[in-house]
Design a protein around this motif. Sequence first.
Motif, PDB file in Angstrom:
ATOM      1  N   VAL A  40       0.963  -1.316  -0.093  1.00  0.00           N
ATOM      2  CA  VAL A  40       0.013   0.139   0.154  1.00  0.00           C
ATOM      3  C   VAL A  40       0.949   1.194  -0.174  1.00  0.00           C
ATOM      4  O   VAL A  40       1.746   1.305   0.819  1.00  0.00           O
ATOM      5  N   LEU A  41       0.641   2.322  -0.935  1.00  0.00           N
ATOM      6  CA  LEU A  41       1.369   3.365  -1.028  1.00  0.00           C
ATOM      7  C   LEU A  41       0.561   4.622  -1.120  1.00  0.00           C
ATOM      8  O   LEU A  41      -0.255   4.672  -1.596  1.00  0.00           O
ATOM      9  N   SER A  42       0.937   5.716  -0.648  1.00  0.00           N
ATOM     10  CA  SER A  42       0.631   7.170  -0.850  1.00  0.00           C
ATOM     11  C   SER A  42       1.227   7.526  -1.924  1.00  0.00           C
ATOM     12  O   SER A  42       2.464   7.751  -1.911  1.00  0.00           O
ATOM     13  N   TRP A  43       0.512   8.002  -3.057  1.00  0.00           N
ATOM     14  CA  TRP A  43       1.614   8.274  -4.316  1.00  0.00           C
ATOM     15  C   TRP A  43       2.021   9.445  -4.272  1.00  0.00           C
ATOM     16  O   TRP A  43       3.368   9.833  -4.676  1.00  0.00           O
ATOM     17  N   LYS A  44       1.370  10.542  -3.500  1.00  0.00           N
ATOM     18  CA  LYS A  44       2.117  11.925  -3.073  1.00  0.00           C
ATOM     19  C   LYS A  44       3.438  11.675  -2.290  1.00  0.00           C
ATOM     20  O   LYS A  44       4.428  12.179  -2.468  1.00  0.00           O
ATOM     21  N   ASP A  45       3.383  10.620  -1.458  1.00  0.00           N
ATOM     22  CA  ASP A  45       4.647  10.626  -0.656  1.00  0.00           C
ATOM     23  C   ASP A  45       5.552   9.579  -1.484  1.00  0.00           C
ATOM     24  O   ASP A  45       6.916   9.700  -1.361  1.00  0.00           O
ATOM     25  N   PHE A  46       5.309   8.803  -2.203  1.00  0.00           N
ATOM     26  CA  PHE A  46       6.177   8.054  -3.100  1.00  0.00           C
ATOM     27  C   PHE A  46       6.854   9.152  -3.952  1.00  0.00           C
ATOM     28  O   PHE A  46       8.222   8.903  -4.211  1.00  0.00           O
ATOM     29  N   GLU A  47       6.064   9.964  -4.505  1.00  0.00           N
ATOM     30  CA  GLU A  47       6.821  11.023  -5.310  1.00  0.00           C
ATOM     31  C   GLU A  47       7.854  11.825  -4.546  1.00  0.00           C
ATOM     32  O   GLU A  47       8.850  12.182  -5.162  1.00  0.00           O
ATOM     33  N   THR A  48       7.417  12.203  -3.305  1.00  0.00           N
ATOM     34  CA  THR A  48       8.316  13.139  -2.757  1.00  0.00           C
ATOM     35  C   THR A  48       9.585  12.443  -2.339  1.00  0.00           C
ATOM     36  O   THR A  48      10.521  12.904  -2.458  1.00  0.00           O
ATOM     37  N   GLY A  49       9.484  11.099  -1.993  1.00  0.00           N
ATOM     38  CA  GLY A  49      10.785  10.219  -2.074  1.00  0.00           C
ATOM     39  C   GLY A  49      11.567  10.394  -3.052  1.00  0.00           C
ATOM     40  O   GLY A  49      13.038  10.335  -2.711  1.00  0.00           O
ATOM     41  N   TYR A  50      11.084  10.401  -4.241  1.00  0.00           N
ATOM     42  CA  TYR A  50      12.196  10.473  -5.200  1.00  0.00           C
ATOM     43  C   TYR A  50      12.467  12.001  -5.765  1.00  0.00           C
ATOM     44  O   TYR A  50      13.672  12.057  -6.436  1.00  0.00           O
ATOM     45  N   ARG A  51      11.853  12.861  -5.140  1.00  0.00           N
ATOM     46  CA  ARG A  51      12.046  14.305  -5.517  1.00  0.00           C
ATOM     47  C   ARG A  51      13.302  14.744  -4.820  1.00  0.00           C
ATOM     48  O   ARG A  51      14.059  15.526  -5.518  1.00  0.00           O
ATOM     49  N   ASN A  52      13.464  14.204  -3.681  1.00  0.00           N
ATOM     50  CA  ASN A  52      14.915  14.474  -3.178  1.00  0.00           C
ATOM     51  C   ASN A  52      15.648  13.025  -2.921  1.00  0.00           C
ATOM     52  O   ASN A  52      15.194  12.358  -1.870  1.00  0.00           O
ATOM     53  N   SER A  53      16.615  12.845  -3.760  1.00  0.00           N
ATOM     54  CA  SER A  53      17.135  11.471  -3.506  1.00  0.00           C
ATOM     55  C   SER A  53      18.406  11.182  -2.918  1.00  0.00           C
ATOM     56  O   SER A  53      19.176  10.285  -2.921  1.00  0.00           O
ATOM     57  N   THR A  54      18.685  12.310  -2.105  1.00  0.00           N
ATOM     58  CA  THR A  54      19.697  12.285  -1.159  1.00  0.00           C
ATOM     59  C   THR A  54      19.497  12.349   0.278  1.00  0.00           C
ATOM     60  O   THR A  54      20.645  12.678   1.079  1.00  0.00           O
ATOM     61  N   ASP A  55      18.175  12.397   0.843  1.00  0.00           N
ATOM     62  CA  ASP A  55      18.037  12.691   2.184  1.00  0.00           C
ATOM     63  C   ASP A  55      17.880  11.388   3.064  1.00  0.00           C
ATOM     64  O   ASP A  55      17.570  11.531   4.290  1.00  0.00           O
ATOM     65  N   GLY A  56      17.660  10.279   2.263  1.00  0.00           N
ATOM     66  CA  GLY A  56      17.458   9.067   3.141  1.00  0.00           C
ATOM     67  C   GLY A  56      16.252   8.841   3.609  1.00  0.00           C
ATOM     68  O   GLY A  56      15.794   8.068   4.081  1.00  0.00           O
ATOM     69  N   PHE A  57      15.297   9.248   2.857  1.00  0.00           N
ATOM     70  CA  PHE A  57      13.938   9.253   2.915  1.00  0.00           C
ATOM     71  C   PHE A  57      13.255   9.010   1.561  1.00  0.00           C
ATOM     72  O   PHE A  57      13.120   9.738   0.604  1.00  0.00           O
TER      73      PHE A  57
END
Length: 239
Positions: free
Chosen positions: A118-135
């Motif tokens: 199960v995924l929240s699409w908004k949070d999935f996108e946020t995770g790849y928007r910043n690819s160096t923060d470890g989230f």
Amino acid sequence: MLLGPYILKQLRKRPLVHELRRQQPAYYAALPYSLQRRFEHRVAEFLQRKTFIPRGESFDVTLDMQVRIAACAVQLTFGLEPVYLSHFSKILVYPNRYYSTIFKRYHCGEINMRGYIVLSWKDFETGYRNSTDGFNLGLHEMAHALHLQNIIPHDEHSFLDVRHLRQWNKLAATEMQLRGQKADGFLRLQACQDEHEFFAVSAESFFERPQEFRTHHPEIYRALATLLQQDPAQGVYQL
């Protein structure tokens, strides 16, 4: 929608390949051509095996979105023999965070042992928007699925090397105990909840900030690189 065999042909069309490159700039685009082709094939295979279910009014899980989710799973498993997380055949996607009636709080993602990711699409996108923060929600939840898939009696199980997994578990247990005694640390405190969270949180930093991970926890980093058969700090995607 469960996609048929045509998906590989569709994936190889230039617009979708370009979309894949846009979504995975730090990983897919860094692969040599031969490994890009192998990556594309695994993405296509993953898509064929999953049913994507949109949750939310007037919300749809487009093919591009499905490709992005599949690419996240393939990124995590790319060093291993093909693993498609077969127990988890359904992927539920919400547009935003959703309320869990079981846990009585809002979630951005979870793994359900009935076979759901199960995924929240908004949070999935946020995770790849910043690819160096470890989230990275996608990597986090796929890591949970991978960790569980290895022990679920199914057509895919016991694919992680037993000796390497034993070493990883030993180092993880020690670090969880130490990290729980400190206010600050490289891995966020969520990693100390249990061995599953430690693996998932570690996977996020392993891919998003590998050099820093290797500097702060060289033994743990090497153990995870050996377990996943990848070394992103060295730019090696299949050992």
